[in-house]
Scaffold this motif. Structure first.
Motif, PDB file in Angstrom:
ATOM      1  N   ALA A  73      -5.302  20.961  29.409  1.00  0.00           N
ATOM      2  CA  ALA A  73      -4.733  19.813  28.730  1.00  0.00           C
ATOM      3  C   ALA A  73      -3.232  20.012  28.591  1.00  0.00           C
ATOM      4  O   ALA A  73      -2.763  20.590  27.620  1.00  0.00           O
ATOM      5  N   TYR A  74      -2.466  19.547  29.586  1.00  0.00           N
ATOM      6  CA  TYR A  74      -1.034  19.844  29.608  1.00  0.00           C
ATOM      7  C   TYR A  74      -0.278  19.159  28.468  1.00  0.00           C
ATOM      8  O   TYR A  74       0.788  19.601  28.064  1.00  0.00           O
ATOM      9  N   ARG A  75      -0.821  18.083  27.942  1.00  0.00           N
ATOM     10  CA  ARG A  75      -0.138  17.414  26.832  1.00  0.00           C
ATOM     11  C   ARG A  75      -0.136  18.263  25.562  1.00  0.00           C
ATOM     12  O   ARG A  75       0.608  17.990  24.630  1.00  0.00           O
ATOM     13  N   ASP A  76      -0.984  19.281  25.535  1.00  0.00           N
ATOM     14  CA  ASP A  76      -1.045  20.155  24.362  1.00  0.00           C
ATOM     15  C   ASP A  76      -0.067  21.331  24.460  1.00  0.00           C
ATOM     16  O   ASP A  76      -0.009  22.151  23.559  1.00  0.00           O
ATOM     17  N   LEU A  77       0.702  21.412  25.554  1.00  0.00           N
ATOM     18  CA  LEU A  77       1.625  22.534  25.742  1.00  0.00           C
ATOM     19  C   LEU A  77       2.641  22.680  24.598  1.00  0.00           C
ATOM     20  O   LEU A  77       2.871  23.800  24.131  1.00  0.00           O
ATOM     21  N   PRO A  78       3.252  21.598  24.112  1.00  0.00           N
ATOM     22  CA  PRO A  78       4.189  21.776  22.983  1.00  0.00           C
ATOM     23  C   PRO A  78       3.519  22.408  21.762  1.00  0.00           C
ATOM     24  O   PRO A  78       4.105  23.285  21.106  1.00  0.00           O
ATOM     25  N   ASN A  79       2.283  21.987  21.480  1.00  0.00           N
ATOM     26  CA  ASN A  79       1.552  22.551  20.351  1.00  0.00           C
ATOM     27  C   ASN A  79       1.239  24.027  20.583  1.00  0.00           C
ATOM     28  O   ASN A  79       1.365  24.857  19.665  1.00  0.00           O
ATOM     29  N   LEU A  80       0.865  24.383  21.798  1.00  0.00           N
ATOM     30  CA  LEU A  80       0.556  25.780  22.113  1.00  0.00           C
ATOM     31  C   LEU A  80       1.801  26.653  21.986  1.00  0.00           C
ATOM     32  O   LEU A  80       1.738  27.768  21.453  1.00  0.00           O
ATOM     33  N   LEU A  81       2.933  26.151  22.469  1.00  0.00           N
ATOM     34  CA  LEU A  81       4.175  26.907  22.348  1.00  0.00           C
ATOM     35  C   LEU A  81       4.568  27.091  20.883  1.00  0.00           C
ATOM     36  O   LEU A  81       5.035  28.162  20.477  1.00  0.00           O
ATOM     37  N   THR A  82       4.359  26.046  20.099  1.00  0.00           N
ATOM     38  CA  THR A  82       4.669  26.140  18.669  1.00  0.00           C
ATOM     39  C   THR A  82       3.823  27.213  18.004  1.00  0.00           C
ATOM     40  O   THR A  82       4.319  28.007  17.187  1.00  0.00           O
ATOM     41  N   GLN A  83       2.539  27.277  18.358  1.00  0.00           N
ATOM     42  CA  GLN A  83       1.657  28.294  17.791  1.00  0.00           C
ATOM     43  C   GLN A  83       2.125  29.696  18.158  1.00  0.00           C
ATOM     44  O   GLN A  83       2.143  30.601  17.300  1.00  0.00           O
ATOM     45  N   VAL A  84       2.520  29.887  19.401  1.00  0.00           N
ATOM     46  CA  VAL A  84       2.976  31.206  19.845  1.00  0.00           C
ATOM     47  C   VAL A  84       4.263  31.598  19.133  1.00  0.00           C
ATOM     48  O   VAL A  84       4.407  32.732  18.648  1.00  0.00           O
ATOM     49  N   LEU A  85       5.209  30.673  19.051  1.00  0.00           N
ATOM     50  CA  LEU A  85       6.489  30.972  18.409  1.00  0.00           C
ATOM     51  C   LEU A  85       6.307  31.241  16.922  1.00  0.00           C
ATOM     52  O   LEU A  85       6.945  32.137  16.363  1.00  0.00           O
TER      53      LEU A  85
END
Length: 204
Positions: free
Chosen positions: A1-13
C-alpha cells in the motif's frame, strides 16, 4: 500500500527519536504494511525520470493487478485483482512526457488488453473480455456501462502527438479485440509490434 508510505516513515522517525531520547537502541525502527490495496492504481504517482538518452522513451503504468489466475503466476496474489487507472490521467502523463522531449511511450500492465477504466458505480459482473472459446477467466473483473476500454485508450494516447510512437505490453491473446488490430493498421504512430509472452506447459 504505497499511499501508506508517509505514515510508515513517520512511525520509523518517531521510533528513532524516542530511542535517542531514552538512549535505548534495542528497537529495530521498522514499520510494515503488507495489506493488499483494492484501489491503488499508481494514478497519483509522478515517476522521477532521468534526463538523457533514456528520456526519449518511457513506460506508463495504466493498470495494476490481474484476473487471469494462471497456475504459475503470483501476480493476482501480490498485486490483487485488475484495477484500471483513470484514462485522463494516463493521457495527461503522456502529454507531459511529450512536452519533455519523449519520443516513445509504452503502455504498461500485466494484461493491457483487459484495461477498462470504470467511471461511476462499480460492480462485479461477467467478463467483458473478447470471446475466445478456449479461454475463460476464473476471476471476473469489475465492469461498468460507462468505461474506456484498451482500444479507446490507445486511440486517445496516439492522438496526443502523431509523431509520438506508442507501444504496449503485455497483451493476452484471449483479450485481443479486432478493433485494436484495425487501429494499429490505421494509426501510423501505433507501432506494428505485439509482444505476446509464451508459457510452455504440459496437459499430462
Amino acid at each position: 500500500a504505497y499511499r501508506d508510505l508517509p505514515n510508515l516513515l513517520t512511525q520509523v522517525l518517531r521510533s528513532s527519536a524516542n530511542e535517542e531520547e531514552e538512549e535505548d537502541h534495542t528497537n529495530s525502527n521498522k514499520a510494515v504494511n503488507v495489506v493488499l490495496s483494492v484501489d491503488e492504481t499508481y494514478a497519483d504517482i509522478s515517476p522521477v525520470r532521468n534526463a538523457g538518452v533514456d528520456s526519449l522513451k518511457a513506460f506508463v503504468s495504466i493498470m495494476r493487478g490481474c484476473n487471469n489466475m494462471c497456475s504459475y503466476c503470483i501476480v493476482p496474489f501480490t498485486r490483487g485483482r485488475e484495477r484500471s487507472r483513470e484514462a485522463q490521467t494516463i493521457v495527461d502523463e503522456v502529454r507531459r512526457l511529450r512536452d519533455s522531449g519523449c519520443k516513445e511511450v509504452t503502455l504498461l500492465g500485466q494484461n493491457v488488453n483487459s484495461y477498462n477504466y470504470l467511471k461511476g458505480e462499480r460492480m462485479y459482473a461477467k467478463t467483458r473480455d473478447a470471446k475466445t472459446e478456449d479461454f475463460m477467466n476464473i476471476a471476473k473483473p469489475m465492469i461498468s456501462s460507462e468505461g474506456v476500454d484498451f482500444t479507446a485508450l490507445v486511440d486517445a494516447v496516439s492522438m496526443v502527438d502523431p509523431e509520438l510512437r506508442v507501444r504496449f505490453t503485455s497483451p493476452h491473446p484471449k483479450d485481443f479485440p479486432d478493433d485494436l488490430v484495425h487501429l494499429i493498421g490505421e494509426r501510423h504512430n501505433v507501432c506494428s509490434y505485439v509482444h505476446l509472452p509464451a508459457q510452455s506447459g504440459s496437459s499430462e
